[in-house]
Design a protein around this motif. Structure first.
Motif, PDB file in Angstrom:
ATOM      1  N   VAL A  70      29.931  43.155  41.961  1.00  0.00           N
ATOM      2  CA  VAL A  70      29.681  42.148  43.013  1.00  0.00           C
ATOM      3  C   VAL A  70      31.215  42.911  43.747  1.00  0.00           C
ATOM      4  O   VAL A  70      32.166  42.791  44.100  1.00  0.00           O
ATOM      5  N   GLU A  71      29.795  42.411  44.625  1.00  0.00           N
ATOM      6  CA  GLU A  71      30.418  42.319  46.162  1.00  0.00           C
ATOM      7  C   GLU A  71      30.251  41.572  47.482  1.00  0.00           C
ATOM      8  O   GLU A  71      29.701  40.661  46.953  1.00  0.00           O
ATOM      9  N   ASP A  72      31.286  40.722  47.818  1.00  0.00           N
ATOM     10  CA  ASP A  72      31.264  39.969  48.741  1.00  0.00           C
ATOM     11  C   ASP A  72      31.412  39.936  50.713  1.00  0.00           C
ATOM     12  O   ASP A  72      32.328  40.931  50.964  1.00  0.00           O
ATOM     13  N   ASN A  73      31.595  39.105  50.909  1.00  0.00           N
ATOM     14  CA  ASN A  73      31.710  39.547  52.310  1.00  0.00           C
ATOM     15  C   ASN A  73      32.694  38.904  52.841  1.00  0.00           C
ATOM     16  O   ASN A  73      33.165  38.318  54.079  1.00  0.00           O
ATOM     17  N   GLY A  74      33.725  38.854  52.204  1.00  0.00           N
ATOM     18  CA  GLY A  74      35.334  37.642  51.972  1.00  0.00           C
ATOM     19  C   GLY A  74      35.972  38.735  52.759  1.00  0.00           C
ATOM     20  O   GLY A  74      35.674  40.140  52.812  1.00  0.00           O
ATOM     21  N   PRO A  75      37.509  38.398  52.858  1.00  0.00           N
ATOM     22  CA  PRO A  75      38.328  38.827  53.706  1.00  0.00           C
ATOM     23  C   PRO A  75      38.498  40.533  52.621  1.00  0.00           C
ATOM     24  O   PRO A  75      39.186  40.798  53.169  1.00  0.00           O
ATOM     25  N   GLY A  76      38.192  40.424  51.735  1.00  0.00           N
ATOM     26  CA  GLY A  76      38.769  41.641  50.557  1.00  0.00           C
ATOM     27  C   GLY A  76      40.864  41.772  49.875  1.00  0.00           C
ATOM     28  O   GLY A  76      40.981  40.296  49.995  1.00  0.00           O
ATOM     29  N   ILE A  77      40.885  41.759  48.957  1.00  0.00           N
ATOM     30  CA  ILE A  77      41.902  41.964  48.036  1.00  0.00           C
ATOM     31  C   ILE A  77      42.594  42.411  49.217  1.00  0.00           C
ATOM     32  O   ILE A  77      42.713  43.612  49.806  1.00  0.00           O
ATOM     33  N   PRO A  78      43.973  42.034  48.919  1.00  0.00           N
ATOM     34  CA  PRO A  78      45.081  43.056  49.779  1.00  0.00           C
ATOM     35  C   PRO A  78      45.802  44.142  49.159  1.00  0.00           C
ATOM     36  O   PRO A  78      45.465  44.313  47.835  1.00  0.00           O
ATOM     37  N   LEU A  79      45.768  45.354  50.093  1.00  0.00           N
ATOM     38  CA  LEU A  79      45.976  46.012  49.293  1.00  0.00           C
ATOM     39  C   LEU A  79      47.687  46.521  48.276  1.00  0.00           C
ATOM     40  O   LEU A  79      46.928  47.206  47.570  1.00  0.00           O
ATOM     41  N   ASP A  80      48.544  45.765  48.620  1.00  0.00           N
ATOM     42  CA  ASP A  80      49.089  45.631  47.981  1.00  0.00           C
ATOM     43  C   ASP A  80      49.343  45.395  46.669  1.00  0.00           C
ATOM     44  O   ASP A  80      50.022  45.185  45.432  1.00  0.00           O
ATOM     45  N   LYS A  81      48.192  43.971  46.277  1.00  0.00           N
ATOM     46  CA  LYS A  81      47.409  43.571  45.130  1.00  0.00           C
ATOM     47  C   LYS A  81      46.218  44.535  44.583  1.00  0.00           C
ATOM     48  O   LYS A  81      45.632  44.202  42.841  1.00  0.00           O
ATOM     49  N   ARG A  82      46.209  45.230  45.019  1.00  0.00           N
ATOM     50  CA  ARG A  82      44.422  45.910  44.296  1.00  0.00           C
ATOM     51  C   ARG A  82      45.292  47.426  42.975  1.00  0.00           C
ATOM     52  O   ARG A  82      44.438  47.281  42.123  1.00  0.00           O
ATOM     53  N   GLN A  83      46.502  47.767  43.346  1.00  0.00           N
ATOM     54  CA  GLN A  83      47.246  48.263  42.174  1.00  0.00           C
ATOM     55  C   GLN A  83      46.776  47.360  40.855  1.00  0.00           C
ATOM     56  O   GLN A  83      46.950  48.332  39.337  1.00  0.00           O
ATOM     57  N   ASN A  84      47.881  46.998  40.275  1.00  0.00           N
ATOM     58  CA  ASN A  84      47.979  45.951  39.400  1.00  0.00           C
ATOM     59  C   ASN A  84      46.230  44.835  39.047  1.00  0.00           C
ATOM     60  O   ASN A  84      46.379  44.130  38.365  1.00  0.00           O
ATOM     61  N   LEU A  85      45.238  45.262  40.056  1.00  0.00           N
ATOM     62  CA  LEU A  85      44.163  44.124  39.681  1.00  0.00           C
ATOM     63  C   LEU A  85      43.371  43.777  38.272  1.00  0.00           C
ATOM     64  O   LEU A  85      43.345  42.564  37.961  1.00  0.00           O
ATOM     65  N   PHE A  86      43.348  44.553  37.848  1.00  0.00           N
ATOM     66  CA  PHE A  86      43.203  45.202  36.066  1.00  0.00           C
ATOM     67  C   PHE A  86      43.998  44.793  35.260  1.00  0.00           C
ATOM     68  O   PHE A  86      43.612  44.906  34.350  1.00  0.00           O
ATOM     69  N   GLY A  87      45.363  45.422  35.310  1.00  0.00           N
ATOM     70  CA  GLY A  87      45.896  45.223  34.300  1.00  0.00           C
ATOM     71  C   GLY A  87      45.876  44.164  33.454  1.00  0.00           C
ATOM     72  O   GLY A  87      45.699  43.029  33.948  1.00  0.00           O
ATOM     73  N   ARG A  88      46.680  43.827  32.164  1.00  0.00           N
ATOM     74  CA  ARG A  88      47.037  43.047  31.915  1.00  0.00           C
ATOM     75  C   ARG A  88      47.683  41.984  31.606  1.00  0.00           C
ATOM     76  O   ARG A  88      48.584  42.330  32.030  1.00  0.00           O
ATOM     77  N   PHE A  89      47.733  40.516  31.793  1.00  0.00           N
ATOM     78  CA  PHE A  89      48.308  39.506  32.379  1.00  0.00           C
ATOM     79  C   PHE A  89      48.602  39.476  33.740  1.00  0.00           C
ATOM     80  O   PHE A  89      49.627  39.077  33.841  1.00  0.00           O
ATOM     81  N   GLN A  90      47.784  40.084  34.829  1.00  0.00           N
ATOM     82  CA  GLN A  90      47.538  40.103  35.971  1.00  0.00           C
ATOM     83  C   GLN A  90      47.579  37.995  36.174  1.00  0.00           C
ATOM     84  O   GLN A  90      47.157  37.814  36.042  1.00  0.00           O
ATOM     85  N   GLU A  91      48.530  37.987  37.247  1.00  0.00           N
ATOM     86  CA  GLU A  91      48.293  36.967  37.440  1.00  0.00           C
ATOM     87  C   GLU A  91      47.593  36.221  38.873  1.00  0.00           C
ATOM     88  O   GLU A  91      46.485  37.472  39.049  1.00  0.00           O
ATOM     89  N   SER A  92      47.277  35.444  38.678  1.00  0.00           N
ATOM     90  CA  SER A  92      46.001  35.277  39.587  1.00  0.00           C
ATOM     91  C   SER A  92      46.107  35.258  40.673  1.00  0.00           C
ATOM     92  O   SER A  92      47.075  35.148  41.762  1.00  0.00           O
ATOM     93  N   LEU A  93      44.867  35.893  41.742  1.00  0.00           N
ATOM     94  CA  LEU A  93      44.750  36.123  43.070  1.00  0.00           C
ATOM     95  C   LEU A  93      44.063  35.147  43.682  1.00  0.00           C
ATOM     96  O   LEU A  93      43.770  34.894  45.472  1.00  0.00           O
ATOM     97  N   ASP A  94      44.571  34.123  43.390  1.00  0.00           N
ATOM     98  CA  ASP A  94      43.722  32.724  43.868  1.00  0.00           C
ATOM     99  C   ASP A  94      44.748  32.232  45.645  1.00  0.00           C
ATOM    100  O   ASP A  94      43.212  31.557  46.155  1.00  0.00           O
ATOM    101  N   SER A  95      45.648  32.373  45.398  1.00  0.00           N
ATOM    102  CA  SER A  95      46.204  32.481  46.689  1.00  0.00           C
ATOM    103  C   SER A  95      46.591  33.819  47.460  1.00  0.00           C
ATOM    104  O   SER A  95      47.306  33.832  48.264  1.00  0.00           O
ATOM    105  N   LEU A  96      45.838  34.172  47.634  1.00  0.00           N
ATOM    106  CA  LEU A  96      45.677  35.449  48.570  1.00  0.00           C
ATOM    107  C   LEU A  96      45.886  35.200  50.225  1.00  0.00           C
ATOM    108  O   LEU A  96      46.594  36.001  51.195  1.00  0.00           O
TER     109      LEU A  96
END
Length: 96
Positions: A70-96
């Motif tokens: 799934v790809e989009d032309n949005g701003p992308g996920i900040p580098l510092d958030k990518r490491q734990n992106l698919f970790g268990r109990f990851q907090e919401s990324l709604d407020s990037l």
């Protein structure tokens, strides 16, 4: 992806689906639909429809499995958030 497709079009976002015409996936259809819907909805949160928002959902055969993207032309996920992106109990990324 039909529920997501109608939601995206109402918001003014374009959606493109790219899959091989002969693709057959032996899986739980409900779970697959949930996964794709969740990924597309998450993508939709960060796409600006006023700037020609575009989401592409694609599937490719890779060895003995299928890769779904799934790809989009949005701003992308900040580098510092990518490491734990698919970790268990990851907090919401709604407020990037």
């Amino acid at each position: 992806i039909m529920p997501v497709d109608s939601l995206l079009h109402r918001r003014g976002t374009s959606i493109q689906v790219v899959t091989p015409s002969d693709l057959i996936v032996n899986t739980d259809p409900l779970r697959l639909k949930q996964i794709i819907s969740n990924l597309a909805r998450n993508s939709m949160k960060f796409v600006n429809a006023n700037d020609r928002g575009m989401i592409t959902i694609s599937a490719y055969v890779l060895d003995d499995s299928v890769q779904v993207c799934v790809e989009d032309n949005g701003p992308g996920i900040p580098l510092d958030k990518r490491q734990n992106l698919f970790g268990r109990f990851q907090e919401s990324l709604d407020s990037l």
